[in-house]
Motif scaffolding. Structure first.
Motif, PDB file in Angstrom:
ATOM      1  N   SER A  90     -55.878   3.130  70.617  1.00  0.00           N
ATOM      2  CA  SER A  90     -54.759   2.961  70.064  1.00  0.00           C
ATOM      3  C   SER A  90     -53.550   3.771  70.392  1.00  0.00           C
ATOM      4  CB  SER A  90     -54.776   3.385  68.476  1.00  0.00           C
ATOM      5  OG  SER A  90     -55.049   4.624  68.258  1.00  0.00           O
ATOM      6  N   CYS A  91     -53.698   4.839  71.075  1.00  0.00           N
ATOM      7  CA  CYS A  91     -52.736   5.833  71.441  1.00  0.00           C
ATOM      8  C   CYS A  91     -52.757   5.761  73.015  1.00  0.00           C
ATOM      9  CB  CYS A  91     -52.651   7.202  70.984  1.00  0.00           C
ATOM     10  SG  CYS A  91     -53.926   8.063  71.117  1.00  0.00           S
ATOM     11  N   ALA A  92     -53.489   5.230  73.814  1.00  0.00           N
ATOM     12  CA  ALA A  92     -53.805   5.257  75.040  1.00  0.00           C
ATOM     13  C   ALA A  92     -52.464   4.551  75.889  1.00  0.00           C
ATOM     14  CB  ALA A  92     -54.984   4.615  75.546  1.00  0.00           C
ATOM     15  N   ALA A  93     -52.019   3.632  75.160  1.00  0.00           N
ATOM     16  CA  ALA A  93     -50.811   3.202  76.188  1.00  0.00           C
ATOM     17  C   ALA A  93     -49.546   3.023  75.321  1.00  0.00           C
ATOM     18  CB  ALA A  93     -51.195   1.897  77.040  1.00  0.00           C
ATOM     19  N   THR A  94     -48.690   3.550  75.304  1.00  0.00           N
ATOM     20  CA  THR A  94     -47.262   3.306  74.566  1.00  0.00           C
ATOM     21  C   THR A  94     -46.233   3.188  75.503  1.00  0.00           C
ATOM     22  OG1 THR A  94     -46.975   5.610  74.042  1.00  0.00           O
ATOM     23  CG2 THR A  94     -48.390   4.383  72.565  1.00  0.00           C
ATOM     24  N   PHE A  95     -45.035   2.515  74.830  1.00  0.00           N
ATOM     25  CA  PHE A  95     -43.841   2.538  75.680  1.00  0.00           C
ATOM     26  C   PHE A  95     -42.589   2.403  74.794  1.00  0.00           C
ATOM     27  CE2 PHE A  95     -40.578  -0.058  77.513  1.00  0.00           C
ATOM     28  CZ  PHE A  95     -40.319   0.744  78.559  1.00  0.00           C
ATOM     29  N   GLU A  96     -42.072   3.564  74.585  1.00  0.00           N
ATOM     30  CA  GLU A  96     -40.976   4.022  73.693  1.00  0.00           C
ATOM     31  C   GLU A  96     -39.731   4.709  74.297  1.00  0.00           C
ATOM     32  OE1 GLU A  96     -42.837   6.504  70.651  1.00  0.00           O
ATOM     33  OE2 GLU A  96     -44.145   4.740  69.890  1.00  0.00           O
ATOM     34  N   PRO A  97     -38.950   3.796  75.106  1.00  0.00           N
ATOM     35  CA  PRO A  97     -37.780   4.394  75.711  1.00  0.00           C
ATOM     36  C   PRO A  97     -36.674   4.543  74.531  1.00  0.00           C
ATOM     37  CG  PRO A  97     -37.820   1.965  76.196  1.00  0.00           C
ATOM     38  CD  PRO A  97     -39.187   2.293  75.491  1.00  0.00           C
ATOM     39  N   ARG A  98     -35.889   5.459  74.635  1.00  0.00           N
ATOM     40  CA  ARG A  98     -34.834   5.725  73.481  1.00  0.00           C
ATOM     41  C   ARG A  98     -33.771   4.738  74.088  1.00  0.00           C
ATOM     42  NH1 ARG A  98     -32.906  11.387  73.980  1.00  0.00           N
ATOM     43  NH2 ARG A  98     -33.709  11.586  76.137  1.00  0.00           N
ATOM     44  N   LEU A  99     -33.506   4.165  75.227  1.00  0.00           N
ATOM     45  CA  LEU A  99     -32.407   3.420  75.527  1.00  0.00           C
ATOM     46  C   LEU A  99     -32.949   1.867  75.435  1.00  0.00           C
ATOM     47  CD1 LEU A  99     -29.593   2.333  76.756  1.00  0.00           C
ATOM     48  CD2 LEU A  99     -30.881   2.340  78.995  1.00  0.00           C
ATOM     49  N   GLN A 100     -32.221   1.226  74.160  1.00  0.00           N
ATOM     50  CA  GLN A 100     -32.529  -0.130  73.729  1.00  0.00           C
ATOM     51  C   GLN A 100     -31.636  -1.231  74.351  1.00  0.00           C
ATOM     52  OE1 GLN A 100     -35.237  -0.950  72.524  1.00  0.00           O
ATOM     53  NE2 GLN A 100     -35.997   1.225  72.492  1.00  0.00           N
ATOM     54  N   SER A 101     -30.496  -0.755  74.710  1.00  0.00           N
ATOM     55  CA  SER A 101     -29.487  -2.024  75.259  1.00  0.00           C
ATOM     56  C   SER A 101     -28.516  -1.345  75.994  1.00  0.00           C
ATOM     57  CB  SER A 101     -28.658  -2.680  74.126  1.00  0.00           C
ATOM     58  OG  SER A 101     -27.753  -1.717  73.540  1.00  0.00           O
ATOM     59  N   LEU A 102     -27.663  -2.290  76.796  1.00  0.00           N
ATOM     60  CA  LEU A 102     -27.013  -1.850  77.769  1.00  0.00           C
ATOM     61  C   LEU A 102     -25.299  -1.468  77.034  1.00  0.00           C
ATOM     62  CD1 LEU A 102     -27.344  -4.549  80.623  1.00  0.00           C
ATOM     63  CD2 LEU A 102     -27.655  -2.256  80.729  1.00  0.00           C
ATOM     64  N   GLU A 103     -25.252  -1.966  75.770  1.00  0.00           N
ATOM     65  CA  GLU A 103     -24.038  -1.656  75.271  1.00  0.00           C
ATOM     66  C   GLU A 103     -23.903  -0.020  74.915  1.00  0.00           C
ATOM     67  OE1 GLU A 103     -20.412  -3.097  73.447  1.00  0.00           O
ATOM     68  OE2 GLU A 103     -22.148  -4.102  74.628  1.00  0.00           O
ATOM     69  N   SER A 104     -24.855   0.535  74.573  1.00  0.00           N
ATOM     70  CA  SER A 104     -24.851   1.927  74.247  1.00  0.00           C
ATOM     71  C   SER A 104     -24.397   2.856  75.712  1.00  0.00           C
ATOM     72  CB  SER A 104     -25.933   2.486  73.819  1.00  0.00           C
ATOM     73  OG  SER A 104     -27.139   2.495  74.751  1.00  0.00           O
ATOM     74  N   LEU A 105     -24.211   2.221  76.859  1.00  0.00           N
ATOM     75  CA  LEU A 105     -24.133   2.876  77.894  1.00  0.00           C
ATOM     76  C   LEU A 105     -22.622   2.779  78.537  1.00  0.00           C
ATOM     77  CD1 LEU A 105     -27.220   2.098  79.948  1.00  0.00           C
ATOM     78  CD2 LEU A 105     -26.730   4.100  78.773  1.00  0.00           C
ATOM     79  N   LYS A 106     -21.872   2.128  77.816  1.00  0.00           N
ATOM     80  CA  LYS A 106     -20.319   1.421  78.179  1.00  0.00           C
ATOM     81  C   LYS A 106     -19.761   2.803  78.301  1.00  0.00           C
ATOM     82  CE  LYS A 106     -20.138  -3.438  77.347  1.00  0.00           C
ATOM     83  NZ  LYS A 106     -19.428  -4.488  76.713  1.00  0.00           N
ATOM     84  N   GLY A 107     -19.855   3.695  77.455  1.00  0.00           N
ATOM     85  CA  GLY A 107     -18.796   4.776  77.312  1.00  0.00           C
ATOM     86  C   GLY A 107     -19.351   6.066  78.085  1.00  0.00           C
ATOM     87  N   ARG A 108     -20.241   5.916  78.856  1.00  0.00           N
ATOM     88  CA  ARG A 108     -20.785   7.083  79.849  1.00  0.00           C
ATOM     89  C   ARG A 108     -19.923   7.626  80.860  1.00  0.00           C
ATOM     90  NH1 ARG A 108     -25.848   9.024  78.584  1.00  0.00           N
ATOM     91  NH2 ARG A 108     -26.165   9.471  80.814  1.00  0.00           N
ATOM     92  N   LEU A 109     -20.150   8.894  81.393  1.00  0.00           N
ATOM     93  CA  LEU A 109     -19.273   9.094  82.538  1.00  0.00           C
ATOM     94  C   LEU A 109     -20.402   8.729  83.600  1.00  0.00           C
ATOM     95  CD1 LEU A 109     -17.879  12.480  81.585  1.00  0.00           C
ATOM     96  CD2 LEU A 109     -16.683  10.357  81.870  1.00  0.00           C
ATOM     97  N   PRO A 110     -19.563   8.128  84.832  1.00  0.00           N
ATOM     98  CA  PRO A 110     -20.348   7.584  85.914  1.00  0.00           C
ATOM     99  C   PRO A 110     -20.672   8.745  86.884  1.00  0.00           C
ATOM    100  CG  PRO A 110     -18.407   7.048  86.163  1.00  0.00           C
ATOM    101  CD  PRO A 110     -18.355   7.462  84.869  1.00  0.00           C
ATOM    102  N   THR A 111     -21.677   8.672  87.830  1.00  0.00           N
ATOM    103  CA  THR A 111     -22.038   9.600  89.007  1.00  0.00           C
ATOM    104  C   THR A 111     -20.661   9.549  89.881  1.00  0.00           C
ATOM    105  OG1 THR A 111     -24.197   9.296  88.441  1.00  0.00           O
ATOM    106  CG2 THR A 111     -23.765  10.460  90.384  1.00  0.00           C
ATOM    107  N   VAL A 112     -20.575   8.204  90.179  1.00  0.00           N
ATOM    108  CA  VAL A 112     -19.325   8.027  91.081  1.00  0.00           C
ATOM    109  C   VAL A 112     -18.668   6.809  90.887  1.00  0.00           C
ATOM    110  CG1 VAL A 112     -20.234   9.116  93.091  1.00  0.00           C
ATOM    111  CG2 VAL A 112     -20.999   6.866  92.615  1.00  0.00           C
ATOM    112  N   ARG A 113     -17.379   6.790  91.036  1.00  0.00           N
ATOM    113  CA  ARG A 113     -16.589   5.411  90.952  1.00  0.00           C
ATOM    114  C   ARG A 113     -15.281   5.438  91.873  1.00  0.00           C
ATOM    115  NH1 ARG A 113     -13.601   6.693  85.364  1.00  0.00           N
ATOM    116  NH2 ARG A 113     -15.288   8.177  84.760  1.00  0.00           N
ATOM    117  N   GLN A 114     -14.931   4.114  91.899  1.00  0.00           N
ATOM    118  CA  GLN A 114     -13.841   3.731  92.792  1.00  0.00           C
ATOM    119  C   GLN A 114     -13.144   2.591  92.255  1.00  0.00           C
ATOM    120  OE1 GLN A 114     -13.863   1.868  97.119  1.00  0.00           O
ATOM    121  NE2 GLN A 114     -14.848   3.713  97.143  1.00  0.00           N
ATOM    122  N   VAL A 115     -11.591   2.538  92.486  1.00  0.00           N
ATOM    123  CA  VAL A 115     -10.823   1.519  91.962  1.00  0.00           C
ATOM    124  C   VAL A 115     -10.081   0.901  93.163  1.00  0.00           C
ATOM    125  CG1 VAL A 115      -8.925   1.255  90.433  1.00  0.00           C
ATOM    126  CG2 VAL A 115     -10.624   2.796  89.715  1.00  0.00           C
TER     127      VAL A 115
END
Length: 232
Positions: free
Chosen positions: A18-43
Motif C-alpha cells: 500500500s505504501c510502495a508507490a505514492t505521489f504527493e507533490p506540494r505544487l498542485q496548480s500553476l496559479e500558486s506560482l504567479k507571484g514567485r521571483l524568477p531565476t532570470v527575466r527580460q523585458v
C-alpha cells in the motif's frame, strides 16, 4: 487471540504494497506560482519573459515529488507577462535551451514524467515479495500483481501532473500573464551544469501591415546542480 504467522506475513506484505508507490507533490496548480521571483527575466516592448528553474532537489521535490534533475530532466517555468498594447503568440516549439552551442532535447510532459519521476513497480514488488520470506512462493505472485497495479496507477497520476503543468501554445493578450513548464532532457554531469541559455520567441498577432513582428529573448541561466543545497 493468537494470529498465525501466514496471516501476519500477508498483512505485512499488503501494508508494504500500500505504501510502495505514492505521489504527493506540494505544487498542485500553476496559479500558486504567479507571484514567485524568477531565476532570470527580460523585458521587450512591454512584454516580460522570465524563467525559473525547478532542477535543484528542493524545488524539484516540491513541484514533482522527485529529484528530476538527478534523472536528467530540466524543468523550466516559463512566464510571459504582457504589459504592452499588442497580443503575442507563445508557442512551445519557440522555446529552446542550449548548453553551449548544443540544443537540449525538448520533452513532452509524459516523457518528462517517465524519465524523471516514474515509480518502479518491479523493484517495489521484489521488495514486498522478499518481505514474505518463506511464504514468497505462495503470496509472492499476489504481491507482485498488487504492487504493479498500484504503481501503474501512480505513474498515470504522475504523467497527468506533468502534463497539467506543461506550457501550452497560447495567445498572450495585453494585461495577461501566461505560464507553464517546458521540460528538457539534460545529459547527466558530475558537477555543476553551466553555460545554459534559453531562447524564446514571441510572434505578434495579428501581424501589423501583414509583416510578422517578433520579440526574441536570450536568457542566460546560472550554473545548476542536482545536489542538495544547489551549486557548491
Amino acid at each position: 487471540m493468537r494470529v498465525s504467522m501466514p496471516v501476519v506475513c500477508v498483512v505485512g506484505a499488503l501494508a508494504l504494497t500500500s505504501c510502495a508507490a505514492t505521489f504527493e507533490p506540494r505544487l498542485q496548480s500553476l496559479e500558486s506560482l504567479k507571484g514567485r521571483l524568477p531565476t532570470v527575466r527580460q523585458v521587450q516592448g512591454g512584454v516580460e519573459v522570465s524563467l525559473e528553474e525547478f532542477f535543484t532537489p528542493g524545488k524539484s521535490r516540491r513541484a514533482f515529488d522527485a529529484e528530476v534533475g538527478a534523472a536528467g530532466v530540466l524543468p523550466l517555468l516559463v512566464r510571459v507577462e504582457n504589459h504592452g498594447l499588442r497580443s503575442y503568440r507563445l508557442r512551445r516549439d519557440r522555446v529552446a535551451v542550449y548548453r553551449g552551442d548544443e540544443p537540449l532535447l525538448p520533452l513532452e510532459g509524459r516523457l518528462a514524467a517517465a524519465q524523471g519521476a516514474a515509480r518502479d513497480a518491479v523493484w517495489n514488488s521484489l521488495v514486498n515479495t522478499a518481505a514474505l520470506g518463506p511464504l514468497a512462493i505462495y503470496w509472492g505472485v499476489a504481491s507482485l500483481a498488487a504492487t504493479a497495479s498500484q504503481t501503474q496507477a501512480v505513474n498515470r497520476k504522475i504523467e497527468h501532473h506533468f502534463e497539467s503543468l506543461e506550457l501550452q501554445d497560447t495567445l498572450v493578450k495585453p494585461d495577461e500573464t501566461v505560464l507553464g513548464f517546458a521540460y528538457f532532457s539534460l545529459p547527466r554531469a558530475t558537477g555543476p551544469i553551466a553555460d545554459l541559455r534559453a531562447e524564446i520567441v514571441l510572434e505578434e498577432e495579428p501581424a501589423e501591415n501583414g509583416e510578422e513582428r517578433l520579440l526574441a529573448y536570450q536568457l542566460a541561466l546560472p550554473p545548476l546542480s542536482d545536489r542538495p543545497g544547489g551549486v557548491p
